[in-house]
Scaffold this active site. Sequence first.
Site, short mmCIF file in Angstrom:
data_model
loop_
_atom_site.label_atom_id
_atom_site.label_comp_id
_atom_site.label_asym_id
_atom_site.label_seq_id
_atom_site.Cartn_x
_atom_site.Cartn_y
_atom_site.Cartn_z
N CYS A 130 -0.56 -15.91 0.61
CA CYS A 130 -0.41 -14.80 -0.53
C CYS A 130 -1.06 -15.12 -1.68
CB CYS A 130 1.13 -14.37 -0.73
SG CYS A 130 1.53 -13.24 -1.65
N CYS A 133 1.12 -13.85 -4.77
CA CYS A 133 2.35 -14.73 -4.97
C CYS A 133 2.10 -16.12 -5.59
CB CYS A 133 3.09 -15.17 -3.79
SG CYS A 133 3.32 -13.68 -2.55
N ASP A 134 0.88 -16.59 -5.12
CA ASP A 134 0.42 -18.08 -5.50
C ASP A 134 -0.58 -18.19 -6.35
OD1 ASP A 134 2.43 -18.76 -3.95
OD2 ASP A 134 1.52 -18.96 -2.04
#
Length: 304
Positions: A130, A133-134
């Site tokens: 992701c 997300c990261d």
Amino acid sequence: MFDIIIIGAGPAGMTAAIYALRAGKKVLIIEKENFGGQITASPRVENYPGFKSISGNEFADNLLDQITSLGVVTEVNVVTAVKKTAGTFTVETESGNFEGRAVIIATGVSHRRLQVNGEEEHLGKGISFCAVCDGGFYRNKDVAVVGGGSTALQDSLFLSDICSKVYLIHRRDQFRGETELSDEVRRNPKIELCLNSTVDEIKGLSVVESVVIRNKIDNSTREISVKGVFEAVGQIPENRQFADVIELDEAGYIKSDEKCLTSCEGIFAAGDCRTKERRQLTTATADGTIAALAALDYIRIRSN
Ligand SMILES: Cc1cc2nc3c(=O)[nH]c(=O)nc-3n(C[C@H](O)[C@H](O)[C@H](O)COP(=O)(O)OP(=O)(O)OC[C@H]3O[C@@H](n4cnc5c(N)ncnc54)[C@H](O)[C@@H]3O)c2cc1C
């Protein structure tokens, strides 16, 4: 006893909840990790009618707000099985069971793995599924994205705004993703294309330090120094736990009809988890609507 138990709180599951709650039903929605599902990984959604542009997180938050204000009961848990017992259903989770008159499965899909050396030991230590997300963890660092579809292209563009350099590794010489995205990627000076290439190994002592890629044309290898590897090589359904009670297709997607009814009366399937041509927000929310209305019909007919 719940009227309807929904498994999975992605766009399909939460849309089903809106319809069931507004019909006055007692609804439980069980989510294993992330209210909003896959779309929370998207920085920008520009193809959902009514929203010119909205982030995936905002889209998901709006849905969660909506079902919360309508009185949904939420449970964070992993559903492990569904059993039909004397006309009702038992939904089993890792820590307790729930009873419902009808069940809607909206478990979406998960991410396919590369299955190469060094992958398993670096999960969570530099390997991500992701970018949204990261990506922030790799600010001003070099990263690799693996894949050739829209997700890989979107991830590369997103990461190019944060990271110093993005290597996009794809096993073919053409991308499968949308032409506009592919053109944008090709024009981006921060993205280096590594085409006709596969990943041989992900290396690093404790965290990812490099990725070894192999050129499929001349069989040469190259070690690229990166701090993060973003895998975007496809999705797989997660429906094995339901195989005892409903029919799945060869790929593991749930077989269902126009009304989202599965092979078991009273169990409905909505969204990316079912056999279908297109997996999009609009098709997921459409399924959520259809499945909820069909479940309401099912409950009404049985209680008459
Ligand atoms: C990076 C990215 C960008 C995208 N961009 C777009 C876009 O711009 N426009 C668009 O139309 N579509 C886009 N999509 C696709 C879109 O997000 C999906 O089609 C949509 O989310 C499918 O919704 P769903 O509810 O069927 O499944 P999902 O979103 O996958 O939700 C399923 C939910 O079920 C949960 N779950 C699974 N198994 C269990 C279990 N056993 N127990 C409990 N819970 C479980 C999961 O945790 C998940 O939250 C994008 C997808 C990604 C990954």
